[in-house]
Design a protein around this motif. Sequence first.
Motif, PDB file in Angstrom:
ATOM      1  N   ALA A 291      37.421  93.046 -70.164  1.00  0.00           N
ATOM      2  CA  ALA A 291      37.258  93.012 -68.710  1.00  0.00           C
ATOM      3  C   ALA A 291      36.840  94.404 -68.253  1.00  0.00           C
ATOM      4  O   ALA A 291      37.636  95.338 -68.266  1.00  0.00           O
ATOM      5  N   ILE A 292      35.588  94.523 -67.857  1.00  0.00           N
ATOM      6  CA  ILE A 292      35.023  95.833 -67.533  1.00  0.00           C
ATOM      7  C   ILE A 292      34.985  96.021 -66.021  1.00  0.00           C
ATOM      8  O   ILE A 292      34.521  95.155 -65.290  1.00  0.00           O
ATOM      9  N   LYS A 293      35.503  97.174 -65.567  1.00  0.00           N
ATOM     10  CA  LYS A 293      35.422  97.568 -64.162  1.00  0.00           C
ATOM     11  C   LYS A 293      34.572  98.829 -64.078  1.00  0.00           C
ATOM     12  O   LYS A 293      34.882  99.833 -64.720  1.00  0.00           O
ATOM     13  N   VAL A 294      33.521  98.762 -63.286  1.00  0.00           N
ATOM     14  CA  VAL A 294      32.637  99.912 -63.113  1.00  0.00           C
ATOM     15  C   VAL A 294      32.839 100.437 -61.698  1.00  0.00           C
ATOM     16  O   VAL A 294      32.825  99.666 -60.735  1.00  0.00           O
ATOM     17  N   GLY A 295      33.023 101.727 -61.579  1.00  0.00           N
ATOM     18  CA  GLY A 295      33.250 102.340 -60.279  1.00  0.00           C
ATOM     19  C   GLY A 295      31.960 102.654 -59.562  1.00  0.00           C
ATOM     20  O   GLY A 295      30.894 102.740 -60.160  1.00  0.00           O
ATOM     21  N   ALA A 296      32.066 102.824 -58.248  1.00  0.00           N
ATOM     22  CA  ALA A 296      30.906 103.212 -57.459  1.00  0.00           C
ATOM     23  C   ALA A 296      31.316 104.330 -56.505  1.00  0.00           C
ATOM     24  O   ALA A 296      31.619 104.046 -55.367  1.00  0.00           O
ATOM     25  N   PRO A 297      31.411 105.563 -56.867  1.00  0.00           N
ATOM     26  CA  PRO A 297      31.186 106.153 -58.185  1.00  0.00           C
ATOM     27  C   PRO A 297      32.408 106.136 -59.094  1.00  0.00           C
ATOM     28  O   PRO A 297      32.280 106.318 -60.293  1.00  0.00           O
ATOM     29  N   THR A 298      33.632 105.952 -58.534  1.00  0.00           N
ATOM     30  CA  THR A 298      34.818 105.949 -59.395  1.00  0.00           C
ATOM     31  C   THR A 298      35.611 104.664 -59.184  1.00  0.00           C
ATOM     32  O   THR A 298      35.480 103.999 -58.162  1.00  0.00           O
ATOM     33  N   VAL A 299      36.452 104.346 -60.167  1.00  0.00           N
ATOM     34  CA  VAL A 299      37.312 103.166 -60.088  1.00  0.00           C
ATOM     35  C   VAL A 299      38.549 103.533 -59.275  1.00  0.00           C
ATOM     36  O   VAL A 299      39.224 104.519 -59.563  1.00  0.00           O
TER      37      VAL A 299
END
Length: 105
Positions: free
Chosen positions: A47-55
């Motif tokens: 399960a991948i969480k990508v931040g925008a810019p950080t999580v």
Amino acid sequence: MYAIVEINGQQFKAEQGKKLFVHHIKDSEEGQTVEFEKVLLVDNEGAIKVGAPTVDGAKVVCEVVNPLVKGDKVIVFKMKRRKDYRKKNGHREQFTQIEVKQVIA
């Protein structure tokens, strides 16, 4: 579980128990706990969480193993042939060795 974290302008893959050499962290002591909150990506068993810019709410907890480690010496040598121009310069980078204790996501 791993995380991509930004430490002093560089990105590292942080997993629990992994040791990293990062750019020198000022005012750090051996055994001190350091937290990094600029987590860019978290992978939790697929399960991948990508931040925008950080999580949001994610951080990496590390312990300082060795506060000052000197890297290999790099020699910079400049020369122009037939012009009597030679410059020799050396440089040795300073690192801090840390061990990742926990990835919180």
